[in-house]
Design an enzyme around this catalytic site. Structure first.
Site, mmCIF file in Angstrom:
data_model
loop_
_atom_site.group_PDB
_atom_site.id
_atom_site.type_symbol
_atom_site.label_atom_id
_atom_site.label_comp_id
_atom_site.label_asym_id
_atom_site.label_seq_id
_atom_site.Cartn_x
_atom_site.Cartn_y
_atom_site.Cartn_z
ATOM 1 C CB SER A 42 -0.872 0.057 1.251
ATOM 2 O OG SER A 42 -1.664 -1.079 1.369
HETATM 3 N N1 SAH Z 1 0.335 -5.361 4.095
HETATM 4 C C1 SAH Z 1 1.162 -5.588 2.934
HETATM 5 C C2 SAH Z 1 0.467 -5.336 1.619
HETATM 6 C C3 SAH Z 1 -0.605 -6.309 1.389
HETATM 7 S S1 SAH Z 1 -1.096 -6.572 -0.262
HETATM 8 C C4 SAH Z 1 2.474 -4.835 3.004
HETATM 9 O O1 SAH Z 1 2.719 -4.122 3.970
HETATM 10 O O2 SAH Z 1 3.270 -5.017 2.085
HETATM 11 C C5 SAH Z 1 -2.316 -7.779 0.119
HETATM 12 C C6 SAH Z 1 -1.768 -9.161 0.369
HETATM 13 O O3 SAH Z 1 -2.845 -9.969 0.810
HETATM 14 C C7 SAH Z 1 -1.199 -9.844 -0.869
HETATM 15 O O4 SAH Z 1 0.125 -10.207 -0.658
HETATM 16 C C8 SAH Z 1 -2.118 -11.071 -1.051
HETATM 17 O O5 SAH Z 1 -1.426 -12.213 -1.526
HETATM 18 C C9 SAH Z 1 -2.624 -11.287 0.353
HETATM 19 N N2 SAH Z 1 -3.866 -12.042 0.508
HETATM 20 C C10 SAH Z 1 -5.002 -12.003 -0.244
HETATM 21 N N3 SAH Z 1 -5.923 -12.847 0.262
HETATM 22 C C11 SAH Z 1 -5.368 -13.432 1.365
HETATM 23 C C12 SAH Z 1 -5.826 -14.396 2.325
HETATM 24 N N4 SAH Z 1 -7.044 -14.947 2.279
HETATM 25 N N5 SAH Z 1 -4.992 -14.742 3.317
HETATM 26 C C13 SAH Z 1 -3.743 -14.221 3.411
HETATM 27 N N6 SAH Z 1 -3.253 -13.315 2.525
HETATM 28 C C14 SAH Z 1 -4.064 -12.925 1.524
#
Ligand code: SAH
Length: 224
Positions: free
Chosen positions: A61
């Site tokens: 993000s």
């Molecule tokens: N918080 C992160 C950015 C997240 S992007 C940072 O600081 O970099 C969102 C992430 O959620 C992605 O990597 C995606 O693979 C993951 N995601 C999506 N659905 C998910 C689920 N059900 N369980 C765990 N991770 C998930």
């Protein structure tokens, strides 16, 4: 300009734009080296207020969103936090700074779940390299199921967008008096950031603002 100067400039601009107001969050944003959580090609853009690609179609993000979510969650020392969507591990490190600024005195802890093994492994490596290895536990799996082994959590943050119906396991695993911060809406467009507080097993949900996140994929999320 070195990375620390660039980071201070970014923090100043987030303060001016009122995304950052709490001293504890300002301190955490000044301390955590965002560039150490990024793939090589993105390092030079680490201190621009923009989302960046971290591979496998996923994004970290924009810093203003990290700041906003940390402020809304009112993270304090000693709390147990659950993050769904580890991605790069950067946001988990920010949470770690807020719940365990002095680990030896106040062992708050962050559990963070990522569904892509490749990202979970890389994030774990970055967290260890930056000194957060003991404060953050990275789990590979479906975060829509939460993490019952360590429930209840004082705070839960979801960094991928949920369908309108918030995953029930997350609401269940939130402590009374706790806060859940989650983007929810449609898979591609029209999502909103919500703050859900739990008191005496009742939930109060407030919309904060319109947002755009990658989808939450899983049993209580969207289908792949
Ligand atoms: N918080 C992160 C950015 C997240 S992007 C940072 O600081 O970099 C969102 C992430 O959620 C992605 O990597 C995606 O693979 C993951 N995601 C999506 N659905 C998910 C689920 N059900 N369980 C765990 N991770 C998930």
């Amino acid at each position: 300009m070195d990375y620390e100067d660039k980071r201070s400039k970014l923090v100043e601009s987030l303060k001016k734009r009122a995304f950052l107001t709490k001293p504890s969050v300002i301190k955490a944003m000044l301390k955590v080296p965002r560039h150490k959580f990024l793939p090589k090609g993105a390092i030079e853009s680490a201190y621009i207020d923009s989302p960046l690609s971290i591979g496998i179609g996923q994004t970290i993000s924009a810093p203003h969103m990290n700041a906003m979510m940390c402020e809304l969650l009112e993270l304090t020392e000693g709390e147990k936090v659950l993050e769904i969507g580890t991605g790069s591990g950067y946001h988990a490190a920010l949470c770690a700074e807020l719940v365990a600024p002095d680990y030896s005195k106040n062992p708050g802890h962050v559990y963070t779940i990522e569904r892509h093994k490749e990202l979970a492994d890389k994030a774990e490596e970055s967290l260890i390299n930056t000194g957060y290895g003991d404060i953050v536990t990275v789990i590979c799996g479906d975060g829509t199921l939460g993490y019952p082994q360590e429930a209840p959590f004082h705070k839960i943050l979801v960094t991928a967008s949920s369908p309108k119906k918030v995953p029930p396991p997350l609401k269940k695993q939130l402590k009374n008096g706790g806060i859940l911060c989650i983007p929810a809406g449609s898979k591609e467009w029209g999502q909103d950031l919500y703050i859900i507080s739990k008191k005496e097993n009742k939930f109060d949900s407030k919309r904060v603002t319109g947002v755009r996140f990658v989808p939450l994929i899983g049993e209580w999320g969207f289908p792949e």
